[in-house]
Design an enzyme around this catalytic site. Sequence first.
Site, PDB file in Angstrom:
ATOM      1  N   PHE A 278     -21.422  17.744  87.793  1.00  0.00           N
ATOM      2  CA  PHE A 278     -20.438  19.034  86.987  1.00  0.00           C
ATOM      3  C   PHE A 278     -20.497  18.415  85.657  1.00  0.00           C
ATOM      4  O   PHE A 278     -20.768  16.935  85.238  1.00  0.00           O
ATOM      5  CB  PHE A 278     -18.917  18.262  87.509  1.00  0.00           C
TER       6      PHE A 278
ATOM      7  N   LEU B 130     -18.454   8.590  77.360  1.00  0.00           N
ATOM      8  CA  LEU B 130     -20.047   8.232  76.795  1.00  0.00           C
ATOM      9  C   LEU B 130     -21.222   8.141  76.929  1.00  0.00           C
ATOM     10  O   LEU B 130     -22.344   7.663  76.113  1.00  0.00           O
ATOM     11  CB  LEU B 130     -19.369   7.510  75.634  1.00  0.00           C
TER      12      LEU B 130
ATOM     13  N   HIS C 148      -7.784  17.129  82.450  1.00  0.00           N
ATOM     14  CA  HIS C 148      -7.777  18.229  82.322  1.00  0.00           C
ATOM     15  C   HIS C 148      -7.058  19.469  83.318  1.00  0.00           C
ATOM     16  O   HIS C 148      -7.368  19.545  84.714  1.00  0.00           O
ATOM     17  CB  HIS C 148      -9.731  18.026  82.729  1.00  0.00           C
TER      18      HIS C 148
ATOM     19  N   ASN D 155     -17.122   5.408  83.327  1.00  0.00           N
ATOM     20  CA  ASN D 155     -17.533   5.718  84.836  1.00  0.00           C
ATOM     21  C   ASN D 155     -18.368   6.332  84.960  1.00  0.00           C
ATOM     22  O   ASN D 155     -19.383   6.916  84.686  1.00  0.00           O
ATOM     23  CB  ASN D 155     -16.971   7.305  85.543  1.00  0.00           C
TER      24      ASN D 155
ATOM     25  N   HIS E 178     -24.835  16.270  80.261  1.00  0.00           N
ATOM     26  CA  HIS E 178     -25.942  15.231  81.542  1.00  0.00           C
ATOM     27  C   HIS E 178     -26.844  16.544  80.339  1.00  0.00           C
ATOM     28  O   HIS E 178     -27.195  16.699  78.928  1.00  0.00           O
ATOM     29  CB  HIS E 178     -25.027  15.886  82.243  1.00  0.00           C
TER      30      HIS E 178
ATOM     31  N   ASP F 291     -12.912  16.951  77.814  1.00  0.00           N
ATOM     32  CA  ASP F 291     -13.831  15.981  79.045  1.00  0.00           C
ATOM     33  C   ASP F 291     -15.836  16.209  78.749  1.00  0.00           C
ATOM     34  O   ASP F 291     -16.178  16.698  79.155  1.00  0.00           O
ATOM     35  CB  ASP F 291     -14.156  17.256  80.374  1.00  0.00           C
TER      36      ASP F 291
ATOM     37  N   HIS G 160      -9.883  12.308  76.125  1.00  0.00           N
ATOM     38  CA  HIS G 160     -11.050  12.216  77.069  1.00  0.00           C
ATOM     39  C   HIS G 160     -12.594  12.204  77.063  1.00  0.00           C
ATOM     40  O   HIS G 160     -12.805  13.598  76.788  1.00  0.00           O
ATOM     41  CB  HIS G 160     -10.763  13.755  78.033  1.00  0.00           C
TER      42      HIS G 160
HETATM   43  O1  DOR Z   1     -16.375  17.870  84.197  1.00  0.00           O
HETATM   44  C1  DOR Z   1     -16.593  16.981  85.021  1.00  0.00           C
HETATM   45  N1  DOR Z   1     -17.595  15.378  84.429  1.00  0.00           N
HETATM   46  N2  DOR Z   1     -15.518  16.129  85.572  1.00  0.00           N
HETATM   47  C2  DOR Z   1     -15.434  14.565  85.444  1.00  0.00           C
HETATM   48  O2  DOR Z   1     -14.069  15.082  85.998  1.00  0.00           O
HETATM   49  C3  DOR Z   1     -15.788  14.100  85.339  1.00  0.00           C
HETATM   50  C4  DOR Z   1     -17.807  14.595  83.920  1.00  0.00           C
HETATM   51  C5  DOR Z   1     -18.705  13.119  84.314  1.00  0.00           C
HETATM   52  O3  DOR Z   1     -18.683  12.256  84.355  1.00  0.00           O
HETATM   53  O4  DOR Z   1     -19.772  14.160  84.101  1.00  0.00           O
END
Ligand code: DOR
Length: 427
Positions: A324, A64, A233, A95, A310, A306, A61
């Site tokens: 998130f 990238l 998760h 995603n 960011h 996960d 999980h």
């Molecule tokens: O905290 C998260 N960030 N949960 C997710 O399911 C997606 C992820 C993200 O793509 O930043």
Amino acid sequence: MNTILIQNGRVVDPDTKKDGVFDIFIEDGVIAEVGKKLEKEADRVIDAEGLTVLPGLVDLHVHLRDPGQEYKEDVVTGSEAAAHGGVTSLLAMPNTHPPMDSVNRIGYVVNKAKTQADVHVYQSSTITKGMKGEELVDFDAIAEYGVLGFTEDGKSVMNTDLLYQAMKKAKEHDLPIMEHCEDITMVRGGVMNEDENAERLGFPGISNTVEDVIVARDCVLAAETGTKLHLQHCSTAGSVRIIADVKKDGAPVTAEACPHHFILSSDDIPGDDANYKMNPPLRSKEDVAAIRRGIIDGTIDCISTDHAPHSEDEKKRGFRNSPFGIVGIETSAALTYTELVRTGDLTLMQMAEKMSYNPAKILGIPAGSLREGMPADIAVFDFEHPYTIDTKTFLSRGKNTPFAGREVYGAVKFTIVDGKVVWEARN
Ligand code: DOR
């Protein structure tokens, strides 16, 4: 011929169940021999005395962010970070921008990884076109291309019948559906767990029900269709209860949990610091205890990260306005060792099962094993000496972690992929 001899390390292999001091001889990218005091000439000798040798970790999980958000991470920095964390194979989430919903798009990542990544990068596919939750992707073409799993990570497929159809397609190819479990109709703008801490901080909450109802729904569908379902998760006591229940009945369900969900609760959120914001959110102490019990008793099969990088600017915007997600691929082994193995909750063998052998089985890849003849994907750890997590040492572009400054055990000394040293600690 390219050869490496790893000498005198404690070898822990969940496949052969070896746990003891052995040498490992690597020849042309493959584990050629595992034995006591091997007398071998090698191009390189690694002295692993006092160190622990595990099969390279497999992280199911990982975000990238490539293509589209390379300022957060890309295939190269993400795989460097993986190597730094002892991870030799990873499954990239789809995603991205645009999302990975076709062979062409998936091919971009696969080809880039082939030539530029330090570790094995597997790319997952979305379940629906554009992740819009309306129309299924071309499962046949994508499966034929060699993709190992389908997920809309970041959200659930809310249309139950569409997910049912997706499961039937995945089953035709014997591939797993991997679900992020979140009933979006019940989120109501929540940014952290719905509890007294959310009240204290003045933030809208996300209830456990948001996760539990989708876990329950998906388990019903998996049992009915016989499709492999992997739950991503997991964060709630309810999830653990439901998964344990359906597993008892033989449903083809597997589950993962992330270090933050078995270490931190919402009590640990110090204030408006978005390094504590992820989805699912940090839950109550009771949930943390349930996730731990689930890991220990085998209800939860694996530990993933996960890893969700960011930028600093994005995370500075506080709980209400930042995205998130937290990074994790460079700290997961040390956090798991420190919080579950040093505490006596898990053996090192069980940790290797959860972080390497089981995820490799879920993906069906040749990894998670130190058996002779397997690809030489290996991680060598120092579990004896503590160190402090310092985001300045991260190779990921993301520094967004709530674990900065925490003392842990489990520095990665060497990471080897296909017999090539891809990470080596300087001291
Ligand atoms: O905290 C998260 N960030 N949960 C997710 O399911 C997606 C992820 C993200 O793509 O930043």
